[in-house]
Design a protein around this motif. Sequence first.
Motif, PDB file in Angstrom:
ATOM      1  N   MET A  58       0.830  -1.194   0.000  1.00  0.00           N
ATOM      2  CA  MET A  58       0.000   0.000   0.000  1.00  0.00           C
ATOM      3  C   MET A  58       0.871   1.254   0.000  1.00  0.00           C
ATOM      4  N   TYR A  59       1.958   1.222   0.784  1.00  0.00           N
ATOM      5  CA  TYR A  59       2.856   2.373   0.852  1.00  0.00           C
ATOM      6  C   TYR A  59       3.468   2.646  -0.517  1.00  0.00           C
ATOM      7  N   GLU A  60       3.883   1.586  -1.226  1.00  0.00           N
ATOM      8  CA  GLU A  60       4.485   1.746  -2.550  1.00  0.00           C
ATOM      9  C   GLU A  60       3.500   2.395  -3.519  1.00  0.00           C
ATOM     10  N   ASP A  61       2.225   1.972  -3.462  1.00  0.00           N
ATOM     11  CA  ASP A  61       1.207   2.535  -4.345  1.00  0.00           C
ATOM     12  C   ASP A  61       1.027   4.027  -4.094  1.00  0.00           C
ATOM     13  N   ALA A  62       0.936   4.397  -2.850  1.00  0.00           N
ATOM     14  CA  ALA A  62       0.753   5.804  -2.485  1.00  0.00           C
ATOM     15  C   ALA A  62       1.979   6.621  -2.883  1.00  0.00           C
ATOM     16  N   ARG A  63       3.164   6.044  -2.674  1.00  0.00           N
ATOM     17  CA  ARG A  63       4.407   6.732  -3.027  1.00  0.00           C
ATOM     18  C   ARG A  63       4.495   6.948  -4.539  1.00  0.00           C
ATOM     19  N   PHE A  64       4.135   5.915  -5.293  1.00  0.00           N
ATOM     20  CA  PHE A  64       4.185   6.074  -6.737  1.00  0.00           C
ATOM     21  C   PHE A  64       3.114   7.049  -7.212  1.00  0.00           C
ATOM     22  N   GLU A  65       1.951   7.039  -6.604  1.00  0.00           N
ATOM     23  CA  GLU A  65       0.891   7.969  -6.995  1.00  0.00           C
ATOM     24  C   GLU A  65       1.367   9.419  -6.827  1.00  0.00           C
ATOM     25  N   GLU A  66       2.075   9.698  -5.742  1.00  0.00           N
ATOM     26  CA  GLU A  66       2.636  11.036  -5.538  1.00  0.00           C
ATOM     27  C   GLU A  66       3.673  11.354  -6.619  1.00  0.00           C
ATOM     28  N   LEU A  67       4.534  10.388  -6.878  1.00  0.00           N
ATOM     29  CA  LEU A  67       5.567  10.549  -7.898  1.00  0.00           C
ATOM     30  C   LEU A  67       4.926  10.787  -9.270  1.00  0.00           C
ATOM     31  N   HIS A  68       3.879  10.026  -9.557  1.00  0.00           N
ATOM     32  CA  HIS A  68       3.164  10.159 -10.826  1.00  0.00           C
ATOM     33  C   HIS A  68       2.571  11.549 -10.971  1.00  0.00           C
ATOM     34  N   GLN A  69       1.922  12.034  -9.923  1.00  0.00           N
ATOM     35  CA  GLN A  69       1.330  13.371  -9.978  1.00  0.00           C
ATOM     36  C   GLN A  69       2.407  14.436 -10.191  1.00  0.00           C
ATOM     37  N   GLN A  70       3.532  14.259  -9.538  1.00  0.00           N
ATOM     38  CA  GLN A  70       4.620  15.234  -9.645  1.00  0.00           C
ATOM     39  C   GLN A  70       5.231  15.233 -11.049  1.00  0.00           C
ATOM     40  N   PHE A  71       5.362  14.059 -11.668  1.00  0.00           N
ATOM     41  CA  PHE A  71       6.067  13.953 -12.942  1.00  0.00           C
ATOM     42  C   PHE A  71       5.152  13.801 -14.166  1.00  0.00           C
ATOM     43  N   GLU A  72       3.849  13.855 -13.970  1.00  0.00           N
ATOM     44  CA  GLU A  72       2.929  13.749 -15.104  1.00  0.00           C
ATOM     45  C   GLU A  72       3.184  14.824 -16.163  1.00  0.00           C
ATOM     46  N   PRO A  73       3.437  16.070 -15.774  1.00  0.00           N
ATOM     47  CA  PRO A  73       3.747  17.068 -16.805  1.00  0.00           C
ATOM     48  C   PRO A  73       4.986  16.691 -17.631  1.00  0.00           C
ATOM     49  N   MET A  74       5.942  16.022 -16.999  1.00  0.00           N
ATOM     50  CA  MET A  74       7.147  15.604 -17.718  1.00  0.00           C
ATOM     51  C   MET A  74       6.802  14.549 -18.771  1.00  0.00           C
ATOM     52  N   ILE A  75       5.880  13.665 -18.450  1.00  0.00           N
ATOM     53  CA  ILE A  75       5.461  12.639 -19.413  1.00  0.00           C
ATOM     54  C   ILE A  75       4.900  13.322 -20.662  1.00  0.00           C
ATOM     55  N   TYR A  76       4.025  14.288 -20.452  1.00  0.00           N
ATOM     56  CA  TYR A  76       3.440  15.007 -21.587  1.00  0.00           C
ATOM     57  C   TYR A  76       4.508  15.812 -22.329  1.00  0.00           C
ATOM     58  N   HIS A  77       5.450  16.372 -21.602  1.00  0.00           N
ATOM     59  CA  HIS A  77       6.534  17.134 -22.229  1.00  0.00           C
ATOM     60  C   HIS A  77       7.341  16.240 -23.166  1.00  0.00           C
ATOM     61  N   VAL A  78       7.708  15.050 -22.704  1.00  0.00           N
ATOM     62  CA  VAL A  78       8.489  14.121 -23.532  1.00  0.00           C
ATOM     63  C   VAL A  78       7.679  13.725 -24.768  1.00  0.00           C
ATOM     64  N   MET A  79       6.382  13.502 -24.596  1.00  0.00           N
ATOM     65  CA  MET A  79       5.537  13.144 -25.739  1.00  0.00           C
ATOM     66  C   MET A  79       5.528  14.275 -26.770  1.00  0.00           C
ATOM     67  N   ARG A  80       5.409  15.523 -26.307  1.00  0.00           N
ATOM     68  CA  ARG A  80       5.430  16.671 -27.223  1.00  0.00           C
ATOM     69  C   ARG A  80       6.785  16.798 -27.895  1.00  0.00           C
ATOM     70  N   LYS A  81       7.847  16.616 -27.128  1.00  0.00           N
ATOM     71  CA  LYS A  81       9.206  16.731 -27.659  1.00  0.00           C
ATOM     72  C   LYS A  81       9.427  15.732 -28.797  1.00  0.00           C
ATOM     73  N   LEU A  82       8.875  14.520 -28.644  1.00  0.00           N
ATOM     74  CA  LEU A  82       9.037  13.486 -29.667  1.00  0.00           C
ATOM     75  C   LEU A  82       7.995  13.592 -30.788  1.00  0.00           C
TER      76      LEU A  82
END
Length: 170
Positions: free
Chosen positions: A1-25
Amino acid sequence: MYEDARFEELHQQFEPMIYHVMRKLGIYKNKHEFYQVGCIALWEASLRFNKEKGEFKSYAYSYMLGRMKSALTENKKKEERESQSEDIWVEDETTYDDFSTILWESLFKNVSSVLSENQCKWVKAYCLYGNTPSEIAEDEGVSVAAVKGWRKEAIGKMREYFNRKDSGET
């Protein structure tokens, strides 16, 4: 459960980066698929990251970029393979002319002389219509294993037949 919550925070923090990489490519097709590739890359980066080697942000960015580039390459290869197979198998009345029919019939007539009736069924269904072993089995009312047996024997006999032809034997 802790891993899921930790990744969810990480995902929220880095979601803009995912979209940025998609735009860059320049990703404009299959956006959802590439978004998933980015999420998986982020997760993998979080598992593999070594604090001693630098900042996570730059590591995650390069990891995502690499994974998406690999996925783009795979998609391009897949599209090329599908395009080539469509060029071979797509038949409309203007391109599937008498020459193709004559060639197929001539080749099949020669080869069918060394094949059993079931092996001929497999060759026609697979080579002419592109049916899978499962589809052939269903059409013929037999098991998939039986169709695979027909295939194995047919390929063996055709190899033998064409090797004899190539070496000048009859």
